[in-house]
Design a protein around this motif. Structure first.
Motif, PDB file in Angstrom:
ATOM      1  N   ILE A  41      13.719  27.789 -21.064  1.00 26.38           N
ATOM      2  CA  ILE A  41      14.792  26.960 -21.620  1.00 26.38           C
ATOM      3  C   ILE A  41      14.196  26.084 -22.708  1.00 26.38           C
ATOM      4  CG2 ILE A  41      16.480  25.143 -21.121  1.00 26.38           C
ATOM      5  CD1 ILE A  41      16.541  26.180 -18.249  1.00 26.38           C
ATOM      6  N   ALA A  42      14.799  26.077 -23.865  1.00 23.72           N
ATOM      7  CA  ALA A  42      14.322  25.231 -24.958  1.00 23.72           C
ATOM      8  C   ALA A  42      15.320  24.114 -25.208  1.00 23.72           C
ATOM      9  CB  ALA A  42      14.146  26.071 -26.221  1.00 23.72           C
ATOM     10  N   SER A  43      14.810  22.950 -25.555  1.00 24.44           N
ATOM     11  CA  SER A  43      15.692  21.796 -25.766  1.00 24.44           C
ATOM     12  C   SER A  43      16.212  21.737 -27.203  1.00 24.44           C
ATOM     13  CB  SER A  43      14.942  20.507 -25.431  1.00 24.44           C
ATOM     14  OG  SER A  43      13.820  20.388 -26.274  1.00 24.44           O
ATOM     15  N   ASN A  44      15.648  22.564 -28.076  1.00 25.07           N
ATOM     16  CA  ASN A  44      16.028  22.486 -29.489  1.00 25.07           C
ATOM     17  C   ASN A  44      16.969  23.611 -29.915  1.00 25.07           C
ATOM     18  OD1 ASN A  44      14.144  24.514 -29.271  1.00 25.07           O
ATOM     19  ND2 ASN A  44      13.228  24.123 -31.276  1.00 25.07           N
ATOM     20  N   ILE A  45      17.691  24.208 -28.953  1.00 23.62           N
ATOM     21  CA  ILE A  45      18.585  25.305 -29.325  1.00 23.62           C
ATOM     22  C   ILE A  45      19.802  24.764 -30.068  1.00 23.62           C
ATOM     23  CG2 ILE A  45      17.817  26.798 -27.445  1.00 23.62           C
ATOM     24  CD1 ILE A  45      20.265  26.076 -25.882  1.00 23.62           C
ATOM     25  N   PRO A  46      20.329  25.517 -31.016  1.00 19.07           N
ATOM     26  CA  PRO A  46      21.507  25.060 -31.780  1.00 19.07           C
ATOM     27  C   PRO A  46      22.721  24.901 -30.871  1.00 19.07           C
ATOM     28  CG  PRO A  46      20.459  26.952 -32.830  1.00 19.07           C
ATOM     29  CD  PRO A  46      19.831  26.801 -31.481  1.00 19.07           C
ATOM     30  N   LYS A  47      23.507  23.863 -31.147  1.00 17.56           N
ATOM     31  CA  LYS A  47      24.686  23.568 -30.321  1.00 17.56           C
ATOM     32  C   LYS A  47      25.956  23.613 -31.165  1.00 17.56           C
ATOM     33  CE  LYS A  47      22.268  20.730 -26.878  1.00 17.56           C
ATOM     34  NZ  LYS A  47      20.926  21.091 -27.280  1.00 17.56           N
ATOM     35  N   TYR A  48      27.029  24.119 -30.545  1.00 18.99           N
ATOM     36  CA  TYR A  48      28.327  24.239 -31.190  1.00 18.99           C
ATOM     37  C   TYR A  48      29.394  23.744 -30.220  1.00 18.99           C
ATOM     38  CZ  TYR A  48      25.475  27.374 -34.025  1.00 18.99           C
ATOM     39  OH  TYR A  48      24.472  27.895 -34.809  1.00 18.99           O
ATOM     40  N   ILE A  49      30.598  23.542 -30.726  1.00 16.08           N
ATOM     41  CA  ILE A  49      31.704  23.069 -29.889  1.00 16.08           C
ATOM     42  C   ILE A  49      32.669  24.227 -29.656  1.00 16.08           C
ATOM     43  CG2 ILE A  49      33.579  21.380 -29.665  1.00 16.08           C
ATOM     44  CD1 ILE A  49      31.988  19.607 -31.610  1.00 16.08           C
ATOM     45  N   MET A  50      33.166  24.344 -28.424  1.00 17.53           N
ATOM     46  CA  MET A  50      33.986  25.494 -28.028  1.00 17.53           C
ATOM     47  C   MET A  50      35.174  25.738 -28.948  1.00 17.53           C
ATOM     48  SD  MET A  50      34.142  25.402 -23.875  1.00 17.53           S
ATOM     49  CE  MET A  50      32.683  25.176 -22.882  1.00 17.53           C
ATOM     50  N   ARG A  51      35.914  24.698 -29.277  1.00 18.93           N
ATOM     51  CA  ARG A  51      37.142  24.905 -30.056  1.00 18.93           C
ATOM     52  C   ARG A  51      36.848  25.419 -31.466  1.00 18.93           C
ATOM     53  NH1 ARG A  51      36.800  19.309 -29.810  1.00 18.93           N
ATOM     54  NH2 ARG A  51      36.345  18.323 -31.813  1.00 18.93           N
TER      55      ARG A  51
END
Length: 197
Positions: free
Chosen positions: A86-96
């Motif tokens: 598990i990496a803490s720097n993975i890109p994040k997006y919002i569901m909607r």
């Protein structure tokens, strides 16, 4: 127009399986809602999807709300011998804002669905097929529903039918109480007392 057919499994219940069909143009919020409904989740806890590689290493995260920190996100790299990390720097997006087809890059795409971060439940999702959408079909939809979640962490062997029976008993008791103590009866009893003076 195409739809995806996904298989959903839950390691804690061997017989658990859901098949979900959802349009490739739908967003992850729709996916979250059909999973929530078909799995039988209770409450309205936070949830997220993790787009994974074939070894279930997380590559991207799609969250219900914006949980992005200030650090720069980069695609994590993994060593060949690593089975899971598990990496803490993975890109994040919002569901909607995240459309399914923009995240499906593998014919057998692996996705984790994590629900309730306090008492976490992790569901494993695998893409089975990509097919042309049927003209009269309503998407998203659940086409296979097998197995149920444990009632709670405190009582993992509880039967959901017990809840149904308990609800029926409670309703029957409330109806009996209402019949015994209606407003008309209280008024009539008071009138009788006043008439007797």
């Amino acid at each position: 127009m195409y739809y995806y057919k996904f298989k959903i499994s839950f390691d804690e219940v061997e017989s658990f399986e859901r098949n979900i069909e959802i349009l490739s143009s739908d967003n992850f919020e729709s996916f979250h809602q059909i999973l929530y409904d078909s799995i039988g989740l209770t409450g309205h806890e936070l949830a997220s999807f993790s787009i994974c590689d074939a070894k279930w290493n997380k590559k991207q995260e799609v969250t219900l709300i914006d949980m992005q920190d200030e650090r720069t996100s980069e695609t994590p790299t993994y060593e060949e011998e690593e089975e899971f990390s598990i990496a803490s720097n993975i890109p994040k997006y919002i569901m909607r804002d995240a459309i399914l087809k923009d995240f499906i890059t593998d014919p057998h795409q692996h996705i984790m669905y994590e629900y309730d971060f306090i008492h976490p439940k992790v569901f494993y999702i695998e893409l089975l097929k990509t097919l042309p959408a049927k003209e009269n079909a309503v998407y998203p939809r659940c086409t296979l529903l097998e197995g149920i979640l444990p009632k709670s962490d405190e009582n993992p062997t509880a039967n959901p039918e017990d809840d149904f029976l308990n609800d029926l008993l409670e309703e029957a008791e409330e109806d009996a109480f209402d019949e015994d103590f209606t407003g008309d009866q209280i008024w009539n009893d008071s009138q009788t007392e006043f008439d007797s003076f």
